[in-house]
Design a protein around this motif. Structure first.
Motif, PDB file in Angstrom:
ATOM      1  N   ASP A 172       0.763  -1.383  -0.062  1.00 40.69           N
ATOM      2  CA  ASP A 172      -0.026   0.059   0.113  1.00 40.69           C
ATOM      3  C   ASP A 172       0.888   1.287  -0.036  1.00 40.69           C
ATOM      4  OD1 ASP A 172      -2.171  -1.388  -0.016  1.00 40.69           O
ATOM      5  OD2 ASP A 172      -2.702  -1.178   1.957  1.00 40.69           O
ATOM      6  N   LYS A 173       1.883   1.459   0.827  1.00 43.90           N
ATOM      7  CA  LYS A 173       2.777   2.405   0.863  1.00 43.90           C
ATOM      8  C   LYS A 173       3.404   2.703  -0.320  1.00 43.90           C
ATOM      9  CE  LYS A 173       4.794   3.732   4.866  1.00 43.90           C
ATOM     10  NZ  LYS A 173       5.007   5.280   4.782  1.00 43.90           N
ATOM     11  N   LEU A 174       3.968   1.501  -0.939  1.00 44.15           N
ATOM     12  CA  LEU A 174       4.772   1.543  -2.225  1.00 44.15           C
ATOM     13  C   LEU A 174       3.856   2.233  -3.293  1.00 44.15           C
ATOM     14  CD1 LEU A 174       7.262  -1.285  -2.087  1.00 44.15           C
ATOM     15  CD2 LEU A 174       7.637   1.063  -1.370  1.00 44.15           C
ATOM     16  N   THR A 175       2.565   1.508  -3.588  1.00 39.02           N
ATOM     17  CA  THR A 175       1.830   2.212  -4.326  1.00 39.02           C
ATOM     18  C   THR A 175       1.204   3.356  -4.487  1.00 39.02           C
ATOM     19  OG1 THR A 175       0.038   0.777  -3.472  1.00 39.02           O
ATOM     20  CG2 THR A 175       1.272  -0.393  -5.181  1.00 39.02           C
ATOM     21  N   SER A 176       0.957   3.896  -3.149  1.00 35.48           N
ATOM     22  CA  SER A 176       0.605   5.079  -3.112  1.00 35.48           C
ATOM     23  C   SER A 176       1.362   6.099  -3.716  1.00 35.48           C
ATOM     24  CB  SER A 176       0.161   5.466  -1.599  1.00 35.48           C
ATOM     25  OG  SER A 176       1.474   5.551  -0.967  1.00 35.48           O
ATOM     26  N   ARG A 177       2.566   5.970  -3.761  1.00 34.14           N
ATOM     27  CA  ARG A 177       3.577   6.827  -4.435  1.00 34.14           C
ATOM     28  C   ARG A 177       3.645   7.046  -5.844  1.00 34.14           C
ATOM     29  NH1 ARG A 177       6.422   7.897   0.440  1.00 34.14           N
ATOM     30  NH2 ARG A 177       8.080   9.090  -0.427  1.00 34.14           N
ATOM     31  N   LEU A 178       2.835   6.090  -6.459  1.00 27.65           N
ATOM     32  CA  LEU A 178       2.956   6.108  -8.084  1.00 27.65           C
ATOM     33  C   LEU A 178       2.358   7.075  -8.891  1.00 27.65           C
ATOM     34  CD1 LEU A 178       3.048   2.145  -8.215  1.00 27.65           C
ATOM     35  CD2 LEU A 178       5.141   3.622  -8.358  1.00 27.65           C
ATOM     36  N   THR A 179       2.834   7.152  -9.979  1.00 25.57           N
ATOM     37  CA  THR A 179       1.848   8.184 -10.860  1.00 25.57           C
ATOM     38  C   THR A 179       1.651   7.246 -11.915  1.00 25.57           C
ATOM     39  OG1 THR A 179       4.177   8.837 -11.986  1.00 25.57           O
ATOM     40  CG2 THR A 179       3.294  10.280 -10.452  1.00 25.57           C
ATOM     41  N   THR A 180       0.831   7.853 -12.877  1.00 18.14           N
ATOM     42  CA  THR A 180       0.310   6.937 -13.905  1.00 18.14           C
ATOM     43  C   THR A 180       0.496   7.737 -15.308  1.00 18.14           C
ATOM     44  OG1 THR A 180      -1.651   5.561 -14.662  1.00 18.14           O
ATOM     45  CG2 THR A 180      -1.953   7.639 -13.641  1.00 18.14           C
ATOM     46  N   THR A 181       0.035   6.979 -16.426  1.00 15.09           N
ATOM     47  CA  THR A 181       0.011   7.655 -17.886  1.00 15.09           C
ATOM     48  C   THR A 181      -1.227   7.311 -18.347  1.00 15.09           C
ATOM     49  OG1 THR A 181       1.046   5.728 -18.977  1.00 15.09           O
ATOM     50  CG2 THR A 181       2.496   7.324 -17.788  1.00 15.09           C
ATOM     51  N   PRO A 182      -1.408   7.769 -19.505  1.00 10.33           N
ATOM     52  CA  PRO A 182      -2.769   7.433 -20.313  1.00 10.33           C
ATOM     53  C   PRO A 182      -2.739   6.032 -20.812  1.00 10.33           C
ATOM     54  CG  PRO A 182      -1.890   9.674 -21.096  1.00 10.33           C
ATOM     55  CD  PRO A 182      -0.953   9.009 -20.314  1.00 10.33           C
ATOM     56  N   ALA A 183      -1.430   5.410 -21.066  1.00  9.99           N
ATOM     57  CA  ALA A 183      -1.256   3.854 -21.415  1.00  9.99           C
ATOM     58  C   ALA A 183      -1.619   2.769 -20.454  1.00  9.99           C
ATOM     59  CB  ALA A 183       0.151   3.716 -21.925  1.00  9.99           C
ATOM     60  N   VAL A 184      -1.733   3.376 -19.079  1.00 10.92           N
ATOM     61  CA  VAL A 184      -2.090   2.429 -17.968  1.00 10.92           C
ATOM     62  C   VAL A 184      -3.589   2.451 -17.945  1.00 10.92           C
ATOM     63  CG1 VAL A 184      -2.018   1.770 -15.642  1.00 10.92           C
ATOM     64  CG2 VAL A 184       0.183   2.897 -16.729  1.00 10.92           C
ATOM     65  N   ARG A 185      -4.231   1.415 -18.353  1.00 11.57           N
ATOM     66  CA  ARG A 185      -5.725   0.815 -18.297  1.00 11.57           C
ATOM     67  C   ARG A 185      -6.074   0.596 -16.916  1.00 11.57           C
ATOM     68  NH1 ARG A 185      -8.040   1.249 -23.409  1.00 11.57           N
ATOM     69  NH2 ARG A 185      -6.770   3.036 -24.437  1.00 11.57           N
ATOM     70  N   LEU A 186      -5.084  -0.076 -16.137  1.00  8.38           N
ATOM     71  CA  LEU A 186      -5.443  -0.872 -14.981  1.00  8.38           C
ATOM     72  C   LEU A 186      -4.161  -1.043 -14.197  1.00  8.38           C
ATOM     73  CD1 LEU A 186      -7.659  -1.779 -13.064  1.00  8.38           C
ATOM     74  CD2 LEU A 186      -7.007  -4.043 -13.929  1.00  8.38           C
ATOM     75  N   GLY A 187      -3.954  -0.249 -13.043  1.00  4.87           N
ATOM     76  CA  GLY A 187      -2.441  -0.181 -12.290  1.00  4.87           C
ATOM     77  C   GLY A 187      -2.545  -1.150 -11.423  1.00  4.87           C
ATOM     78  N   PRO A 188      -1.710  -1.052 -10.207  1.00  5.14           N
ATOM     79  CA  PRO A 188      -1.460  -2.064  -9.244  1.00  5.14           C
ATOM     80  C   PRO A 188      -2.715  -2.123  -8.188  1.00  5.14           C
ATOM     81  CG  PRO A 188       0.324  -0.271  -9.163  1.00  5.14           C
ATOM     82  CD  PRO A 188      -0.749   0.249 -10.121  1.00  5.14           C
ATOM     83  N   GLY A 189      -2.808  -3.376  -7.697  1.00  2.92           N
ATOM     84  CA  GLY A 189      -4.071  -3.695  -6.957  1.00  2.92           C
ATOM     85  C   GLY A 189      -4.812  -4.895  -7.223  1.00  2.92           C
ATOM     86  N   ASP A 190      -4.829  -5.203  -8.672  1.00  2.00           N
ATOM     87  CA  ASP A 190      -5.565  -6.547  -8.861  1.00  2.00           C
ATOM     88  C   ASP A 190      -4.838  -7.552  -9.222  1.00  2.00           C
ATOM     89  OD1 ASP A 190      -7.884  -7.796 -10.300  1.00  2.00           O
ATOM     90  OD2 ASP A 190      -8.877  -5.752 -10.123  1.00  2.00           O
ATOM     91  N   ASP A 191      -5.519  -8.556  -9.766  1.00  3.46           N
ATOM     92  CA  ASP A 191      -4.380  -9.855 -10.221  1.00  3.46           C
ATOM     93  C   ASP A 191      -3.039  -9.449 -11.119  1.00  3.46           C
ATOM     94  OD1 ASP A 191      -5.776 -11.703  -8.551  1.00  3.46           O
ATOM     95  OD2 ASP A 191      -7.606 -11.547  -9.813  1.00  3.46           O
ATOM     96  N   ALA A 192      -3.531  -8.429 -11.991  1.00  2.00           N
ATOM     97  CA  ALA A 192      -2.582  -8.143 -12.905  1.00  2.00           C
ATOM     98  C   ALA A 192      -2.940  -6.897 -13.611  1.00  2.00           C
ATOM     99  CB  ALA A 192      -2.558  -9.278 -14.172  1.00  2.00           C
ATOM    100  N   ALA A 193      -1.968  -6.153 -14.416  1.00  2.00           N
ATOM    101  CA  ALA A 193      -2.267  -4.821 -14.888  1.00  2.00           C
ATOM    102  C   ALA A 193      -2.707  -4.910 -16.179  1.00  2.00           C
ATOM    103  CB  ALA A 193      -0.962  -3.931 -14.699  1.00  2.00           C
ATOM    104  N   VAL A 194      -3.266  -3.940 -16.754  1.00  2.00           N
ATOM    105  CA  VAL A 194      -3.608  -3.742 -18.007  1.00  2.00           C
ATOM    106  C   VAL A 194      -3.102  -2.551 -18.622  1.00  2.00           C
ATOM    107  CG1 VAL A 194      -5.352  -3.616 -19.937  1.00  2.00           C
ATOM    108  CG2 VAL A 194      -5.768  -4.965 -17.660  1.00  2.00           C
ATOM    109  N   VAL A 195      -2.201  -2.673 -19.824  1.00  2.00           N
ATOM    110  CA  VAL A 195      -1.462  -1.752 -20.511  1.00  2.00           C
ATOM    111  C   VAL A 195      -1.652  -1.562 -21.810  1.00  2.00           C
ATOM    112  CG1 VAL A 195       0.846  -0.458 -20.993  1.00  2.00           C
ATOM    113  CG2 VAL A 195       0.468  -1.804 -18.736  1.00  2.00           C
TER     114      VAL A 195
END
Lengths: 326, 326
Positions: free
Chosen positions: A15-38
């Motif tokens: 939780d601490k690590l992911t709270s520091r992240l930024t995103t881009t338009p290419a990221v359709r689904l970021g951390p926190g699920d079984d997998a990411a979608v890009v």
């Protein structure tokens, strides 16, 4: 930021690590699920994995966690660029001892995030587990934007050999650090935090590069990979390589020919490529040699002769080698 | 196959490992270059990373290298399937001690390769470095084939909760192994080599699943992730869960209620999903509960009450927990 990662627990740390992240338009689904979608608009995805372990690829007394993060990410994102692709995403696997202060992985994450931003990518997922020694496992993804990937196997006799970025700076910085010094800063910084020319990879693909790689094991070693894969010989002209005067000064101080750093020092992640001879290269590319016909005697020559200095980097046989983290 | 990985060297080991791989039409460029290239026909790529370390996720005296390979790959490929995607590719980062016999990583690679084949994927790249303890870092990629990803956040009150695959088998097998026994084989095998129902993930996406995950931390823990992400409560009916008679026998022999294995045992990588109430599920799906409205008191209940047995799996606080590799 107090406490150890053992006190915080796996989910707390994630939780601490992911709270520091930024995103881009290419990221359709970021951390926190079984997998990411890009997004992968090209319809193909470029992917590369690297591992860094404490004591072998970095030392906590020589580099901050932030710098290790920058460097770990840079190493992988450079692999994507060296295929001619634009980096889009990065996944992080992290092994951390339970007694490690939380600040260390947090600053590592900041470094990875910031290096991703430089390359136009974002951290989209990962895993954290406890173990005896710090291990950083990174996978980077990228998009080819319609270009064919530039592999190691397309170099043809007559092609130019050129690079862009930095060569030998990290090795010179390491030589300084390993002798207990902290300056000249520019070289120490280059060792702690390489600056791969990410944009140059896709640009070289657009210019018609026939083969390409990033310099991670050393120029001679990495050009050797191209020569082997392309079944050619690559001849470098030592007089064409750029050795800044400060690097000469360090070489004199520590008793090492700086040409050795340039030819065998890895980790700067310069991009080196071969181009058809008529290619007009942008100013930041430097021509340093030529592709010749296959030779049984040597894959890479310097001024026509096999290079007899120390070679590349083999993680299992490194004890006696010069210029790498022990 | 004689010798240690230290004797073989990094490049020798990489050559040996990659020589054993198979490929698929999705692989445009496999191992051996700066990065791999894999088709992503959907225009989006699904990606997930997991780490396994010796002593925590596997033991060499309980599992062969081949089984560790199967299991490591299965764990990651199941994450891809649980998004509703078809696995396409896998990248392997491997830390190995120099004194490790070459046979171990070679058989690991065979296991990873074979599990990839079961899922329709191929190993496309990786990295090998020397370190003190064996660490397996895997990244899997997949393609959504036009479906939207099925996340953890779409469960709605009234939805069915159903699973397919195996639940509690790995935990029962581990209970057997940790007491020094090697049978019943079916459960020991389930612990050594899970069989995720890969096809069921994309199929569930096609059936309109509203939320989905694979069971890696335990059913209650993983449904807790869905409940939190969806802001709902999930109520399981213990009578609907399938507990085979042999699992009852093992439970009696070791003094553990087998319901605990089914509800909290991870690592079988069953796929659990929520579906609109009118969904007609194929025969291999088993309805085990219902989604209810948000509750501050509990995210997952069993027969209406909070589950008070042991919970999920936190890699930093595991010493006293039942049923996991120490």
């Amino acid at each position: 930021m107090k406490g150890t990662v053992g006190e915080l627990g796996e989910f707390g740390l994630i939780d601490k690590l992911t709270s520091r992240l930024t995103t881009t338009p290419a990221v359709r689904l970021g951390p926190g699920d079984d997998a990411a979608v890009v997004t992968a608009p090209d319809g193909r995805v470029v992917a590369s994995t690297d591992l860094l372990i404490e004591g072998r690829h970095f030392r906590r007394d020589w580099s901050t966690a932030y710098d290790v993060g920058r460097k770990s990410a840079a190493q992988n994102l450079a692999d994507i660029a060296a295929m001619g692709a634009v980096p889009t995403a990065l996944l992080l696997g992290l092994v951390v001892p339970g007694e490690l202060p939380v600040a260390w992985p947090t600053e590592l994450m900041d470094g990875i995030r910031d290096e991703c931003q430089v390359a136009g990518a974002a951290v989209v997922g990962g895993d954290v587990v406890r173990g005896d020694s710090i291990t950083v496992a990174i996978t980077a993804l990228g998009d080819l934007r319609g270009h064919d990937p530039v592999t190691r196997s397309g170099a043809r006799p007559g092609d130019l050999v050129a690079y862009t970025g930095w060569l030998g700076w990290s090795a010179a910085g390491l030589a300084v650090l390993s002798r207990g010094f902290r300056s000249p800063r520019a070289f120490v910084e280059a060792h702690r935090r390489p600056e791969p020319p990410y944009h140059a990879g896709p640009a070289a693909a657009g210019l018609g590069a026939t083969a390409m790689t990033d310099v991670s094991d050393g120029l001679v070693a990495d050009l050797g990979h191209i020569a082997r894969a392309s079944d050619v010989r690559i001849d470098l002209r030592s007089g064409l390589v750029d050795i800044p005067s400060q690097m000469h000064d360090i070489g004199q101080a520590v008793g090492i020919d700086p040409l050795q750093w340039v030819l065998t020092g890895g980790e700067d992640h310069a991009i080196v490529a071969t181009f058809p001879p008529e290619t007009k290269l942008p100013a930041r590319w430097r021509v340093i040699g030529e592709v010749r016909g296959h030779s049984a005697r040597a894959q890479v020559t310097v001024d026509g002769s096999p290079w007899t200095g120390t070679g590349g980097w083999d993680h299992f046989n490194t004890g006696e080698k010069e210029g790498r983290t022990p």
